[in-house]
Write an enzyme that holds these catalytic residues in place. Structure first.
Site, PDB file in Angstrom:
ATOM      1  N   ARG A 159      -9.409  65.427  47.934  1.00  0.00           N
ATOM      2  CA  ARG A 159      -9.471  66.881  47.830  1.00  0.00           C
ATOM      3  C   ARG A 159     -10.827  67.443  46.665  1.00  0.00           C
ATOM      4  NH1 ARG A 159      -5.335  67.302  50.877  1.00  0.00           N
ATOM      5  NH2 ARG A 159      -4.825  67.612  52.620  1.00  0.00           N
ATOM      6  N   ASP A 186      -3.996  61.449  41.618  1.00  0.00           N
ATOM      7  CA  ASP A 186      -4.085  60.458  41.830  1.00  0.00           C
ATOM      8  C   ASP A 186      -5.592  59.446  42.359  1.00  0.00           C
ATOM      9  OD1 ASP A 186      -3.069  57.605  42.271  1.00  0.00           O
ATOM     10  OD2 ASP A 186      -1.855  58.939  43.816  1.00  0.00           O
ATOM     11  N   HIS A 232       3.339  58.569  43.395  1.00  0.00           N
ATOM     12  CA  HIS A 232       2.597  60.134  42.350  1.00  0.00           C
ATOM     13  C   HIS A 232       3.228  60.916  42.247  1.00  0.00           C
ATOM     14  CE1 HIS A 232      -0.987  62.390  42.320  1.00  0.00           C
ATOM     15  NE2 HIS A 232      -0.767  62.669  41.072  1.00  0.00           N
ATOM     16  N   ASP A 254      -3.182  70.000  46.814  1.00  0.00           N
ATOM     17  CA  ASP A 254      -4.353  70.921  46.529  1.00  0.00           C
ATOM     18  C   ASP A 254      -5.057  70.947  47.558  1.00  0.00           C
ATOM     19  OD1 ASP A 254      -4.829  68.507  48.447  1.00  0.00           O
ATOM     20  OD2 ASP A 254      -6.209  67.152  46.801  1.00  0.00           O
ATOM     21  N   ASP A 255      -4.643  71.497  49.095  1.00  0.00           N
ATOM     22  CA  ASP A 255      -4.970  72.358  50.052  1.00  0.00           C
ATOM     23  C   ASP A 255      -3.922  73.129  50.149  1.00  0.00           C
ATOM     24  OD1 ASP A 255      -2.729  71.017  50.662  1.00  0.00           O
ATOM     25  OD2 ASP A 255      -3.078  70.726  52.648  1.00  0.00           O
ATOM     26  N   ASP A 333       9.963  63.617  51.823  1.00  0.00           N
ATOM     27  CA  ASP A 333      10.225  65.096  52.298  1.00  0.00           C
ATOM     28  C   ASP A 333      10.659  65.046  53.347  1.00  0.00           C
ATOM     29  OD1 ASP A 333       8.010  64.172  53.376  1.00  0.00           O
ATOM     30  OD2 ASP A 333       6.924  66.629  53.667  1.00  0.00           O
ATOM     31  N   SER A 364      -1.763  62.430  57.586  1.00  0.00           N
ATOM     32  CA  SER A 364      -1.463  62.653  58.705  1.00  0.00           C
ATOM     33  C   SER A 364      -2.442  62.768  59.643  1.00  0.00           C
ATOM     34  CB  SER A 364      -0.463  64.206  58.855  1.00  0.00           C
ATOM     35  OG  SER A 364      -0.638  65.327  58.030  1.00  0.00           O
TER      36      SER A 364
END
Length: 490
Positions: A159, A186, A232, A254-255, A333, A364
């Site tokens: 991203r 990654d 990662h 990163d989001d 998670d 997702s």
């Protein structure tokens, strides 16, 4: 990138033994080809040792940069004299050769679920330990004033919008010495790497070197992204704790965009996390943090939760040492939410989230983002948490007061909450569920998340979910006298 809700419980998760099943593949052929197999293994070991030598050279080449990094007083003095800014740190470790190069073909190995072994992970007799130990010792855990260094680990992939995340982190970061930013990338995406590199010495850019596909069962091929994410995370956390020797870390993806008091929040809660053994994380996220479900007038409000929230969370080194040996091949998670990992420990979470996600793109495919994540409210008011007494969050203090407040609230029916006409004031009021199905029906009726992981509701503590409805504080609760979660409620 993160898995959609409910994926693990629907058969998409990483079952026990997954590392053996999806890691190094089992060979067929019996003993008839034993000599050839021994030769192949010897060649792989030799190739691995060559890779480790290269990585050790990279680490040694960075020692001078780390020495500069750990002289905050000198650097500030230099800055005061108007000297040039410190040059950007080299990217470390280097990416592996392109897949189609002869060098790559010589080094290709089956390293599917295991993290790359960096020099600090080698056996004592396989590395020049003096250099590695010096590198570890060079990473200071405290800066002048005896404040613990809390690094922020940004998990990145492809991203380019990681810029939005990094811009806010750097804007709100009160000290580069106290909060070093480590961006672990990654995917090998060149444009994203250029964006990260543009920040120079403001961040440390490290790269996950194993970009190979991971062997998975045929029915899991569509989940390849989740396997790579888990790989990662494991590699990146090993860099932070094993190679760089930090004692704690705050992990973001990163989001994520952070709130103005993001660093203040984690700084203030670090002593609570380290002193209460019944806690295993601090999260910036409220799963029920949508507009209308949180109290905008109480940004200082904090809770304990039995549900692992993620999405901006602080982890201790000792907890990672416990989790790392059994880290899952995928869906990390949801794996964290299993009783075997949680061990009846809790996290701290805010009333109003200190992170929001802007990443519709991901493994997702954005469905969960469109349905829910885009509506989460980000805190905008700076709360001076470090000047507050947060000892109320310690289990022995919190439980007594929380249970008293919840079960002294008037018991009402969900219809009364929805209509609101007969209820006076701002609450609190209590709505009670008695089964898995009744919880789901009531949660949907009240607009909060209805999924359960091993019996634990999102944002719940002792089975209780706290939120606002029509401006009133509502507790969605099990019957009084609750003792434990029913793991069949999933």
């Amino acid at each position: 990138p993160r898995p959609p809700v409910g994926r693990f419980g629907e058969g998409g998760g990483a079952e026990p033994g997954g590392r053996e099943e999806w890691g190094v593949a089992k060979r067929k052929g019996g003993g008839s080809n034993l000599a050839g197999e021994v030769i192949r293994l010897a060649e792989e070991v030799e190739s691995e040792l060559e890779t480790q030598k290269e990585l050790l050279k990279q680490i040694q080449s960075h020692r001078s940069w780390w020495e500069k990094r750990n002289e905050p007083g000198k650097r500030e003095a230099d800055a005061g004299r108007g000297e040039e800014r410190e040059s950007p740190p080299p990217q470390w470790p280097p990416a592996l050769p392109p897949k189609d190069s002869p060098e790559h073909n010589d080094q290709r190995q089956e390293r599917n679920t295991q993290p790359l072994i960096v020099a600090a992970d080698l056996k004592e007799d396989a590395k020049p330990d003096n250099n590695v130990r010096e590198l570890r010792n060079d990473t200071k855990q405290e800066v002048p004033g005896s404040q613990v260094v809390i690094p922020v680990l940004v998990i990145a992939c492809d991203r380019v919008t990681v810029k939005r995340s990094l811009d806010k982190l750097i804007q709100y970061r009160p000290s580069a010495e106290l909060y070093p930013i480590i961006v672990s990338q990654d995917c090998g995406h060149a444009e994203t790497a250029r964006v990260i590199g543009s920040y120079g010495s403001q961040v440390l850019h490290i790269r996950q070197p194993d970009l190979s596909d991971i062997r998975v069962r045929p029915e899991h091929r569509k989940f390849q992204g989740y396997y790579k994410i888990a790989r990662h995370y494991r590699w990146a956390l090993n860099q932070v704790f094993t190679v760089l020797s930090y004692s704690t870390v705050v992990i973001v993806e990163d989001d994520l965009e952070v709130a103005p008091d993001f660093f203040e929040y984690f700084r203030a809660l670090h002593p609570i996390l380290t002193s209460d053994p019944t806690l295993w994380c601090v999260s910036a996220w409220n799963d029920n943090g949508r507009e209308g479900l949180v109290d905008p007038g109480k940004p200082e409000l904090l809770y304990r939760t039995d549900f692992f929230p993620g999405l901006g969370w602080m982890l201790r080194k000792d907890v990672w040492a416990e989790l790392e040996p059994k880290w899952p091949a995928a869906f990390w998670d949801d794996w964290m939410r299993h009783p075997e990992q949680r061990k009846e420990r809790s996290c701290i979470r805010p009333e109003i989230s200190r992170t929001i996600t802007f990443g519709r793109k991901g493994v997702s495919l954005g469905q969960f983002f469109d349905q829910y994540l885009r509506y989460i409210k980000l805190n905008s008011e700076f709360v001076p948490f470090t000047k507050q007494d947060l000892s109320y969050l310690m289990k022995e203090n919190f439980d007594v007061n929380f249970v008293k407040e919840v079960y002294s609230a008037p018991l009402v029916k969900v219809e009364e909450v929805q209509q609101g006409g007969g209820l006076r004031g701002t609450g609190p009021y209590r709505v009670q569920y008695s089964s898995r199905d009744s919880f789901k029906v009531l949660a949907r009726s009240l607009g909060v998340m209805d999924d359960l992981k091993s019996g634990v509701p999102r944002a719940g503590y002792r089975g209780v979910v706290s939120f606002l409805s029509r401006g009133r504080r509502i507790f969605l609760t099990p019957p009084e006298g609750w003792t434990k979660y029913d793991v069949s409620w999933s």
